[in-house]
Design a protein around this motif. Structure first.
Motif, mmCIF file in Angstrom:
data_model
loop_
_atom_site.group_PDB
_atom_site.id
_atom_site.type_symbol
_atom_site.label_atom_id
_atom_site.label_comp_id
_atom_site.label_asym_id
_atom_site.label_seq_id
_atom_site.Cartn_x
_atom_site.Cartn_y
_atom_site.Cartn_z
ATOM 1 N N SER A 135 59.928 35.191 56.874
ATOM 2 C CA SER A 135 60.837 34.444 57.739
ATOM 3 C C SER A 135 60.656 32.933 57.641
ATOM 4 N N GLY A 136 59.456 32.500 57.271
ATOM 5 C CA GLY A 136 59.171 31.070 57.235
ATOM 6 C C GLY A 136 59.029 30.465 58.619
ATOM 7 N N ARG A 137 59.084 31.297 59.677
ATOM 8 C CA ARG A 137 58.994 30.803 61.050
ATOM 9 C C ARG A 137 57.557 30.807 61.528
ATOM 10 N N GLY A 138 57.145 29.676 62.078
ATOM 11 C CA GLY A 138 55.796 29.562 62.622
ATOM 12 C C GLY A 138 55.290 28.144 62.445
ATOM 13 N N ASP A 139 54.598 27.650 63.464
ATOM 14 C CA ASP A 139 54.056 26.298 63.399
ATOM 15 C C ASP A 139 52.558 26.285 63.130
ATOM 16 N N VAL A 140 51.852 27.241 63.727
ATOM 17 C CA VAL A 140 50.398 27.312 63.570
ATOM 18 C C VAL A 140 50.014 28.760 63.289
ATOM 19 N N LEU A 141 49.155 28.951 62.293
ATOM 20 C CA LEU A 141 48.656 30.283 61.955
ATOM 21 C C LEU A 141 47.169 30.360 62.277
ATOM 22 N N VAL A 142 46.783 31.432 62.960
ATOM 23 C CA VAL A 142 45.375 31.729 63.225
ATOM 24 C C VAL A 142 45.066 33.050 62.535
ATOM 25 N N THR A 143 43.960 33.115 61.813
ATOM 26 C CA THR A 143 43.611 34.345 61.096
ATOM 27 C C THR A 143 42.281 34.905 61.586
ATOM 28 N N ALA A 144 42.148 36.229 61.447
ATOM 29 C CA ALA A 144 40.937 36.896 61.912
ATOM 30 C C ALA A 144 39.810 36.849 60.896
ATOM 31 N N ASP A 145 40.118 36.408 59.676
ATOM 32 C CA ASP A 145 39.054 36.210 58.691
ATOM 33 C C ASP A 145 39.486 35.175 57.656
ATOM 34 N N LEU B 249 63.545 20.894 80.300
ATOM 35 C CA LEU B 249 64.808 21.492 79.905
ATOM 36 C C LEU B 249 65.990 20.679 80.419
ATOM 37 N N ARG B 250 65.857 20.196 81.653
ATOM 38 C CA ARG B 250 66.938 19.426 82.257
ATOM 39 C C ARG B 250 67.162 18.110 81.543
ATOM 40 N N THR B 251 66.076 17.525 81.062
ATOM 41 C CA THR B 251 66.199 16.221 80.406
ATOM 42 C C THR B 251 66.417 16.354 78.902
ATOM 43 N N GLY B 252 66.380 17.613 78.433
ATOM 44 C CA GLY B 252 66.595 17.844 77.001
ATOM 45 C C GLY B 252 65.418 17.416 76.152
ATOM 46 N N GLU B 253 64.228 17.298 76.744
ATOM 47 C CA GLU B 253 63.059 16.808 76.014
ATOM 48 C C GLU B 253 62.061 17.915 75.680
ATOM 49 N N LEU B 254 62.403 19.160 75.939
ATOM 50 C CA LEU B 254 61.459 20.247 75.743
ATOM 51 C C LEU B 254 61.121 20.437 74.264
ATOM 52 N N GLU B 255 59.825 20.429 73.968
ATOM 53 C CA GLU B 255 59.353 20.710 72.624
ATOM 54 C C GLU B 255 58.814 22.128 72.585
ATOM 55 N N GLU B 256 58.880 22.741 71.416
ATOM 56 C CA GLU B 256 58.447 24.120 71.269
ATOM 57 C C GLU B 256 57.447 24.256 70.125
ATOM 58 N N LEU B 257 56.551 25.228 70.281
ATOM 59 C CA LEU B 257 55.644 25.615 69.214
ATOM 60 C C LEU B 257 55.647 27.130 69.115
ATOM 61 N N PHE B 258 55.526 27.632 67.891
ATOM 62 C CA PHE B 258 55.435 29.070 67.668
ATOM 63 C C PHE B 258 54.090 29.338 67.005
ATOM 64 N N ILE B 259 53.214 30.061 67.727
ATOM 65 C CA ILE B 259 51.856 30.321 67.262
ATOM 66 C C ILE B 259 51.744 31.764 66.794
ATOM 67 N N LEU B 260 51.248 31.955 65.583
ATOM 68 C CA LEU B 260 50.983 33.286 65.036
ATOM 69 C C LEU B 260 49.476 33.508 65.087
ATOM 70 N N ALA B 261 49.029 34.538 65.814
ATOM 71 C CA ALA B 261 47.588 34.717 66.002
ATOM 72 C C ALA B 261 47.225 36.200 66.086
ATOM 73 N N PRO B 262 45.987 36.542 65.720
ATOM 74 C CA PRO B 262 45.554 37.938 65.765
ATOM 75 C C PRO B 262 45.117 38.338 67.170
ATOM 76 N N PRO B 263 45.215 39.632 67.503
ATOM 77 C CA PRO B 263 44.811 40.107 68.834
ATOM 78 C C PRO B 263 43.353 39.806 69.174
ATOM 79 N N VAL B 264 42.493 39.674 68.162
ATOM 80 C CA VAL B 264 41.074 39.455 68.430
ATOM 81 C C VAL B 264 40.817 38.133 69.150
ATOM 82 N N LEU B 265 41.772 37.203 69.095
ATOM 83 C CA LEU B 265 41.605 35.911 69.769
ATOM 84 C C LEU B 265 42.587 35.712 70.922
#
Length: 284
Positions: A79-89, A27-43
Motif C-alpha cells: 500500500s505504501g501507507r505508513g509514516d513510522v514502522l516499528v519491528t519486533a526484530d 479539526l475546526r481550524t483545519g490544522e490537524l496533523e496525522e500520523l500512521f504508525i505500523l507496530a507489532p503487538p509485542v510493543l
C-alpha cells in the motif's frame, strides 16, 4: 479513602477528554496533523501510552496498526501507507531498509527481548527446562514463524538445542501474534509457550516464566523504530520517533512492565554478547 482504581479511571477519562478537545479544536481550524504508525503487538502496551501522551502534547491524530511484523512489512510494501514502522526484530527492519521501505539513517533501537518459556500459574505440567518440552502429550504453543519473530526465535531455539524433532508433535497452536500467544498461556489453554520473556509481565498473576540458559539463547531480539520512506510528514514522524526514544528513560513506560532498554541490563542475564551486531551499531 478514594479507591485507587477509581482514581486511575478518572485519570484516563481526563486524559481522553483532553485529547478529544485538542483534536476537535484542530479539526475546526483545519490544522490537524496525522500520523500512521505500523507496530507489532509485542510493543502495544507501552506504545499505546506513549501515543496518548504524544497526542495530548501536540494535538496530532495518531492512527495505529498492530500486526505481526511480517504482515506490517507486506502492508507497507503493497500500500505504501505508513509514516513510522516499528519491528519486533532486526531482520525485518533490515529487510525494510534494503527494500527502500524505511529510511536507513532514521532507524533507532528501542528494546531487547529474551526468548523464554512461559507457563500457566503453578506450572501444572511441571516444566522446568527446555528438555521437559519433549514429554509426551504436552500442549505447546508458539507464534506463527512465518510472520512473527517470536515464532521464528522459538523454532531456532528448538533446532539449535537439538530437540525440535521431539517437540514439534507437541506444538498444537501456531498463534497469529505474540499477544494471542500470551493469552493462551494466561487462560491455561496450553501447558507452555515459547515466546519472549515480556509475555509473563503482561499476565504476572496468571503466568510464570522459565528462563533459558544463556547458551540456549540463540540471539536477543532487538526492537527497532524507523521512518517510512513514503511518509507524508517527515518532520512530524521524526518528532514522534524522538518522543518514543525519550520515553525509554521512564521506568513506568517500559521497565515496570518487563521491557529491557539497555545493554547494561542484558548483562545481568549474561546475554550482552547475544545482541545482533546491527543493533549494537545503531545510535539512539
Amino acid at each position: 479513602m478514594i479507591n485507587a482504581r477509581l482514581i486511575a479511571v478518572l485519570t484516563l477519562l481526563l486524559l481522553a477528554s483532553t485529547i478529544y478537545v485538542l483534536i476537535t479544536n484542530n479539526l475546526r481550524t483545519g490544522e490537524l496533523e496525522e500520523l500512521f504508525i505500523l507496530a507489532p503487538p509485542v510493543l502495544q502496551k507501552p506504545l499505546d501510552l506513549i501515543i496518548s501522551e504524544f497526542t495530548e502534547r501536540y494535538g496530532v491524530l495518531v492512527k495505529t496498526s498492530y500486526e505481526p511484523t511480517g504482515s506490517l512489512i507486506n502492508k507497507l510494501r503493497l500500500s505504501g501507507r505508513g509514516d513510522v514502522l516499528v519491528t519486533a526484530d532486526h531482520e525485518f527492519m533490515q529487510q525494510a531498509v534494503e527494500e527502500g521501505l524505511v529510511i536507513g539513517d532514521s532507524v533507532r533501537v528501542l528494546t531487547y527481548l529474551i526468548p523464554a518459556i512461559i507457563v500457566p500459574r503453578n506450572n501444572p505440567a511441571n516444566i522446568t527446562n527446555l528438555k521437559d518440552l519433549t514429554k509426551p502429550n504436552l500442549k505447546i504453543a508458539i507464534a506463527n514463524p512465518e510472520v512473527s519473530p517470536a515464532g521464528r526465535y522459538a523454532i531456532t531455539v528448538l533446532i539449535n538445542t537439538g530437540i525440535y524433532e521431539e517437540v514439534k508433535n507437541n506444538i498444537v497452536v501456531y498463534a497469529e501474534s505474540i499477544s494471542k500467544l500470551a493469552s493462551l498461556v494466561a487462560l491455561g489453554a496450553v501447558d507452555a509457550a515459547i515466546g519472549f520473556h515480556v509475555m509473563h509481565y503482561w499476565y504476572p498473576n496468571e503466568t510464570e516464566i522459565i528462563w533459558l540458559q544463556p547458551q540456549e539463547v540463540p540471539e536477543v531480539a532487538c526492537q527497532l523504530i524507523g521512518i517510512a520512506k513514503n511518509t507524508s510528514n517527515t518532520e512530524l514522524s521524526k518528532k514522534f520517533v524522538d518522543f518514543v526514544i525519550e520515553s525509554l528513560k521512564r521506568d513506568d513506560v517500559w521497565k515496570d512492565i518487563g521491557y529491557i532498554t539497555s545493554i547494561e541490563e542484558l548483562r545481568t542475564y549474561d546475554l550482552a554478547d547475544k545482541v545482533p551486531e546491527i543493533c549494537l551499531g545503531i545510535v539512539r
